[in-house]
Every structure is written in C-alpha cells, then in structure tokens.
Design an enzyme around this catalytic site. Structure first.
Site, PDB file in Angstrom:
ATOM      1  N   ARG A   4     128.074  72.704   4.378  1.00  0.00           N
ATOM      2  CA  ARG A   4     127.619  71.402   3.899  1.00  0.00           C
ATOM      3  C   ARG A   4     128.219  70.323   4.803  1.00  0.00           C
ATOM      4  O   ARG A   4     129.281  70.515   5.397  1.00  0.00           O
ATOM      5  CB  ARG A   4     128.083  71.158   2.455  1.00  0.00           C
ATOM      6  N   LYS A  55     132.584  72.318  -2.767  1.00  0.00           N
ATOM      7  CA  LYS A  55     131.867  71.895  -3.966  1.00  0.00           C
ATOM      8  C   LYS A  55     132.289  72.759  -5.150  1.00  0.00           C
ATOM      9  O   LYS A  55     132.338  73.983  -5.052  1.00  0.00           O
ATOM     10  CB  LYS A  55     130.361  72.024  -3.736  1.00  0.00           C
ATOM     11  N   HIS A 109     121.159  69.073   6.163  1.00  0.00           N
ATOM     12  CA  HIS A 109     121.261  70.203   5.239  1.00  0.00           C
ATOM     13  C   HIS A 109     120.290  71.318   5.627  1.00  0.00           C
ATOM     14  O   HIS A 109     120.471  72.475   5.231  1.00  0.00           O
ATOM     15  CB  HIS A 109     120.989  69.741   3.810  1.00  0.00           C
ATOM     16  N   ARG A 153     121.915  74.321   7.136  1.00  0.00           N
ATOM     17  CA  ARG A 153     122.479  75.246   6.148  1.00  0.00           C
ATOM     18  C   ARG A 153     121.372  76.151   5.587  1.00  0.00           C
ATOM     19  O   ARG A 153     121.568  77.350   5.418  1.00  0.00           O
ATOM     20  CB  ARG A 153     123.153  74.441   5.041  1.00  0.00           C
ATOM     21  N   HIS A 189     128.053  79.508  -3.283  1.00  0.00           N
ATOM     22  CA  HIS A 189     127.310  79.300  -4.524  1.00  0.00           C
ATOM     23  C   HIS A 189     128.003  80.020  -5.689  1.00  0.00           C
ATOM     24  O   HIS A 189     128.526  81.124  -5.519  1.00  0.00           O
ATOM     25  CB  HIS A 189     125.883  79.844  -4.387  1.00  0.00           C
ATOM     26  N   TYR A 202     116.241  80.452  -1.400  1.00  0.00           N
ATOM     27  CA  TYR A 202     115.936  80.620   0.022  1.00  0.00           C
ATOM     28  C   TYR A 202     114.938  81.742   0.254  1.00  0.00           C
ATOM     29  O   TYR A 202     114.339  81.836   1.315  1.00  0.00           O
ATOM     30  CB  TYR A 202     117.227  80.921   0.804  1.00  0.00           C
TER      31      TYR A 202
END
Length: 224
Positions: free
Chosen positions: A71, A96, A163, A166, A189, A198
């Site tokens: 990120r 995150k 982004h 990524r 994640h 994805y």
C-alpha cells in the site's frame, strides 16, 4: 528516445568538466533553475529535461510498490532497518489494522535499492525514502503524484492510481499459479474474501496459461 537523448546531451554539455558519476542533487537543481530563469524554457520542455534525468528515488518507489504489493501508506513508512538483505525479507510494521507482516525482498528490487542508495544524495538516514527538504517520510500524496506523472509519461490513459500496482502484484501471482492463501498473507488481508476479489481479473488471463504438457515438451523433457 531522441528527445531524451537530446535533453541529456544538453545537460552533459552544461556540466562542463564535472564527471557525471560525481553528480549531486545540487547540480541538478542549479541546472533546472538555469533552464527556467536563463533559458526561459517552456513547461513541457522542462518536463522533458526532468524526465530525461531519471529520478532514481521515484523509480525505486514504484518498483517497491509493485514488487512487494505494498500500500502507498506502507511505502512511505518503510525504514532502512526494514530491509533485511540477509534473509531477503521486507518487514512491514504496523500496517492496516495494526498488523505486522513480512514480504519477500526481490533480488531485482534489492539491486535497484542499492543503486538508488549509492547514487542518491543526501542519503536517507531513517526512512528508505526521505524528503530532501525535511528529512521526514514522503507524504502519501506526493507518492501518488509520482505515480500519476509516470503514468502520464508512459502514455497510459486508463484512470488508475498507484494502488493498481498492488492489484497487479496479486493478479500476476495468481496467473503464475500461486495459492491465494499465500497471496492473502503477502497483502496483509485479514479475510480471504478480500483477496478473492482479484480472481475475477485473473480469469481473463486463463486463455494465456500454457498446459504443463506444453512446458515439458518445450523443455525437451518429453518427445512425441
């Protein structure tokens, strides 16, 4: 290529007796001020001259984003101590969700970072990518603008942000057959369903995936 070669030749001519491999950031600043104040070059020409001089720090940022699927907030917080060249890992601290993780350090990226670190002046002291003016970490907005400039210069018209690097990292790993559970951990994640978004992108690439039989035949491990 012709434009960039011409711009670089103009720069080298103005350098005079200064060896190119001894250049400092101050030399570039003085040259660009000269182009603006004395030569009164247009904005477009100035952009060409800046781009031709290849900002290695900016390139290193974008390579880092793609090679590790980071990120933008993670890129700007990277510290020199987070790059573990012995174990070939990058430590992502307090990402995150306040989650720490490790990602693989690409050998190609390591070479790029070494070139950047060797040639850039002043060298960073704490953060991998530091602001010349303040010595602090780069603002997120600045890195986003660096990506936008690179996208524009490459002639890419699609409306995407940094982004997308990524996203591309994850998609390309899927295309190579990497287990989505590993990709989940690399991206940081919490939920596998976040990573699964994805997949719909990757399905478009199914037509390009070769059968393992084809690979064996091409490598002459089997014959017909």
């Amino acid at each position: 290529m012709k434009t960039y070669l011409n711009e670089i030749s103009q720069f080298l001519y103005r350098l005079g007796n200064i060896p190119a491999d001894e250049l400092k950031a101050e030399h570039l600043r003085k040259y660009l001020v000269f182009c603006f104040e004395k030569l009164k070059l247009s904005e477009n020409t100035l952009h060409s001259r800046i781009n031709a001089l290849s900002n290695k720090k900016h390139k290193a940022m974008l390579f880092t984003a793609y090679s590790a699927g980071l990120r933008v907030s993670e890129i700007v917080r990277l510290k020199l101590t987070d790059i573990d060249s012995e174990r070939m890992l990058i430590f992502i601290e307090n990402a995150k969700g306040k989650k720490d993780r490790y990602v693989n350090l690409s050998p190609v990226l390591l070479d790029i970072l070494r070139v950047y670190f060797k040639q850039y002046s002043p060298r960073p002291k704490v953060y991998l990518f530091e602001s010349e003016q303040t010595g602090d970490a780069y603002p997120i907005r600045t890195v986003q603008q660096i990506f936008s400039n690179a996208k524009r210069d490459a002639g890419i018209l699609k409306d995407v942000g940094i982004h997308s690097l990524r996203h591309s990292f994850a998609t390309h790993l899927l295309d190579k057959g990497t287990d989505i559970r590993y990709i989940k951990d690399l991206l940081g994640h919490f939920d596998i369903r976040t990573t699964e978004r994805y997949l719909h992108v990757s399905k478009h690439q199914l037509v390009n995936i070769a059968s393992p039989l084809d690979d064996l035949f091409k490598s002459k491990q089997i014959d017909w």
